[in-house]
Scaffold this motif. Structure first.
Motif, short mmCIF file in Angstrom:
data_model
loop_
_atom_site.label_atom_id
_atom_site.label_comp_id
_atom_site.label_asym_id
_atom_site.label_seq_id
_atom_site.Cartn_x
_atom_site.Cartn_y
_atom_site.Cartn_z
N PRO A 18 0.74 -1.27 0.14
CA PRO A 18 -0.03 0.07 -0.03
C PRO A 18 0.92 1.34 0.04
O PRO A 18 0.58 2.35 -0.53
N ASP A 19 1.93 1.28 0.94
CA ASP A 19 2.95 2.55 0.64
C ASP A 19 3.97 2.39 -0.08
O ASP A 19 5.15 3.14 0.20
N SER A 20 4.33 1.23 -0.78
CA SER A 20 5.63 1.06 -1.30
C SER A 20 5.35 0.42 -2.71
O SER A 20 5.07 -0.75 -2.99
N GLY A 21 5.34 1.39 -3.76
CA GLY A 21 5.31 1.09 -5.23
C GLY A 21 6.54 1.27 -5.82
O GLY A 21 7.54 0.51 -5.94
N SER A 22 6.70 2.66 -6.31
CA SER A 22 7.88 2.99 -6.75
C SER A 22 9.16 3.00 -5.92
O SER A 22 10.33 2.38 -6.56
N ASP A 23 8.94 3.27 -4.82
CA ASP A 23 10.14 3.05 -3.88
C ASP A 23 9.87 1.64 -3.13
O ASP A 23 9.58 1.47 -1.72
N LEU A 24 10.46 0.63 -3.91
CA LEU A 24 10.09 -0.60 -3.34
C LEU A 24 11.08 -1.09 -2.19
O LEU A 24 10.44 -1.94 -1.49
N ALA A 25 12.15 -0.30 -2.06
CA ALA A 25 12.96 -0.95 -0.97
C ALA A 25 12.34 -0.56 0.22
O ALA A 25 12.77 -0.97 1.27
N SER A 26 11.22 0.36 0.33
CA SER A 26 10.58 0.67 1.56
C SER A 26 9.68 -0.21 1.88
O SER A 26 8.88 -0.04 3.03
N VAL A 27 9.62 -1.44 1.39
CA VAL A 27 8.58 -2.46 1.81
C VAL A 27 8.69 -2.80 3.40
O VAL A 27 9.65 -2.66 3.98
N ARG A 28 7.27 -2.93 3.85
CA ARG A 28 7.28 -2.98 5.52
C ARG A 28 6.72 -4.64 5.74
O ARG A 28 6.69 -4.85 6.98
N THR A 29 6.67 -5.40 4.70
CA THR A 29 6.24 -6.83 5.00
C THR A 29 7.59 -7.33 5.72
O THR A 29 8.65 -7.22 4.92
N ARG A 30 7.18 -8.08 6.81
CA ARG A 30 8.28 -8.23 7.39
C ARG A 30 8.32 -10.02 7.77
O ARG A 30 7.35 -10.51 7.95
#
Ligand SMILES: Cc1cc2nc3c(=O)[nH]c(=O)nc-3n(C[C@H](O)[C@H](O)[C@H](O)COP(=O)(O)OP(=O)(O)OC[C@H]3O[C@@H](n4cnc5c(N)ncnc54)[C@H](O)[C@@H]3O)c2cc1C
Length: 383
Positions: free
Chosen positions: A133-145
């Motif tokens: 939801p908050d990480s598309g273009s900025d893929l490295a910011s993924v929060r799934t952990r």
């Protein structure tokens, strides 16, 4: 340097192309069906299995893992013909385009033996769990952990826009396995997650026209065994960016609207010097894009990772797909009626889905940034 080396086809490659062309002409006689639009294609498992029986899925997989051991260039020729015909390639698409090559590049021996023969047989379909939801273009910011647990990992988080999760078997999931500590590109990993796992929910995100193409995938304490980690823990960013060379460089990035052009020529009378001139210019641009994309397939065969070249194919190719629609709309002179003939229906479908072409797989603005940064780095290195 960004380089596209020109290349022709060998006799064997020409023969393969002719074989595929004959196959699709039999399967999909022009004018008798509504073609699929590239990777918007729905899943037709039986069709995928017919392709598998011919050795046309997972073509680059070596014989020791159940594949035919052919080249990326040969795969290029097969998918080019399938997409031009509007074949229903959706079910096996991701597994064939990128999962098989990345498992080959980074997977353990166990993963190779477990998954590659099934991909080749059209029995294992994959989707891509990158965007959130908050990480598309900025893929490295993924929060799934994913956090350590006995024998594996516990996965929590959610992915969006996951195409095909409703019929695939596995989702290749980019997630954080250690804290950012200021450098967000480190500490990411790729996990192969079974879509039937306990704690995993797939919910449709419907398009405005009601179609079900992509999904939200939610992970709540989903257990992923250790052996389902692709490559090294923590090397997810390197892996996922090399994967994008496959995702962005192929004929799927400039042939989406080709069936529209083909049906336009089959269903409508096109005459006059102006139309011919404009169609001729379009054909020349097709040829340039095809040669750029073919050159990348050759680079992949040479063991290179042409990720930056791929961004240019996708940027130019997806913009071109729009231009094809604009020209066809212009030359056909007006709006299509819902429920019109096959050409009208196809053009209407293409018009509705066109805005997605330049978004999926990384937006064009982001692709240009990747290419520009690469050129700047090269320039600095040369100074
Ligand atoms: C049809 C379709 C299928 C998809 N399938 C999948 C899938 O299977 N799996 C998956 O993981 N994802 C999938 N996606 C998601 C896709 O990869 C993202 O939509 C895309 O990366 C953009 O992310 P976003 O939607 O969060 O937009 P944002 O990143 O929020 O961007 C919004 C706008 O801001 C612009 N922008 C953002 N950052 C910059 C920047 N640094 N410089 C300039 N402009 C910028 C973008 O270009 C865009 O126009 C799919 C998307 C579509 C449309």
């Amino acid at each position: 340097m960004i380089e596209f080396r020109p290349s022709g086809l060998t006799e064997d490659e020409e023969a393969l192309r002719a074989e595929v062309r004959e196959f699709v002409a039999e399967e999909f006689p022009s004018g008798t069906y509504l073609p699929e639009l590239g990777i918007n294609a729905g899943a037709d498992v039986e069709f995928s299995r017919r392709l598998a029986a011919r050795g046309w899925i997972g073509m680059v997989v070596p014989q020791e893992y159940g594949g035919p051991g052919r080249s990326a260039t040969e795969r290029f020729l097969v998918v080019e013909e399938l997409l031009a015909a509007g074949a229903p390639v959706g079910a096996h698409w991701v597994a064939d385009r990128q999962t098989a090559p990345v498992i080959l590049s980074f997977g353990s021996e166990r993963l190779k033996r477990e998954f590659l023969p099934r991909i080749v047989g059209g029995d294992a379909f994959f989707c891509l769990g990158m965007s959130e939801p908050d990480s598309g273009s900025d893929l490295a910011s993924v929060r799934t952990r994913a956090t350590r647990t006995e024998g594996g990992w516990l996965l929590n988080g959610s992915k969006v826009w996951t195409s095909g999760a409703q019929y695939c078997h596995y989702v290749m999931t980019l997630c954080r396995t250690s804290p950012q500590e200021g450098r967000k590109h480190v500490g990411l990993s790729q996990l192969i997650v079974d879509l039937t796992s306990d704690g995993l929910t797939v919910s449709p995100i419907k398009l405005l026209n009601g179609q079900h193409h992509f999904n939200e995938v939610v992970f709540e304490d989903v257990f992923v065994p250790d052996h389902m980690v692709l490559g090294e823990v923590g090397s997810g960013w390197h892996q996922v960016t090399s994967e994008l060379a496959y995702e962005r460089s192929g004929p799927d990035r400039f042939l989406t609207t080709f069936p529209v052009l083909r049906y336009f020529l089959d269903f409508r009378d096109v005459a006059g010097p102006e139309a011919e001139l404009r169609l001729g210019a379009l054909a020349a641009r097709y040829w340039v894009l095809r040669n750029m994309s073919l050159s990348i397939a050759r680079s992949l065969d040479g063991g290179e990772v042409p990720a930056v070249e791929a961004t240019l194919v996708k940027d130019l190719g997806t913009s071109f797909e729009h231009d094809v629609l604009d020209l066809v709309r212009d030359l056909s002179g007006g709006e299509q009626e819902p429920g019109g003939d096959l050409f009208d229906q196809l053009l209407a479908e293409a018009t509705v889905t066109a805005p997605t072409f330049t978004l999926r797989g990384g937006t064009n603005e982001v692709l240009r940034t990747v290419a520009a940064k690469h050129l700047l780095r090269e320039k600095r290195r040369a100074l």
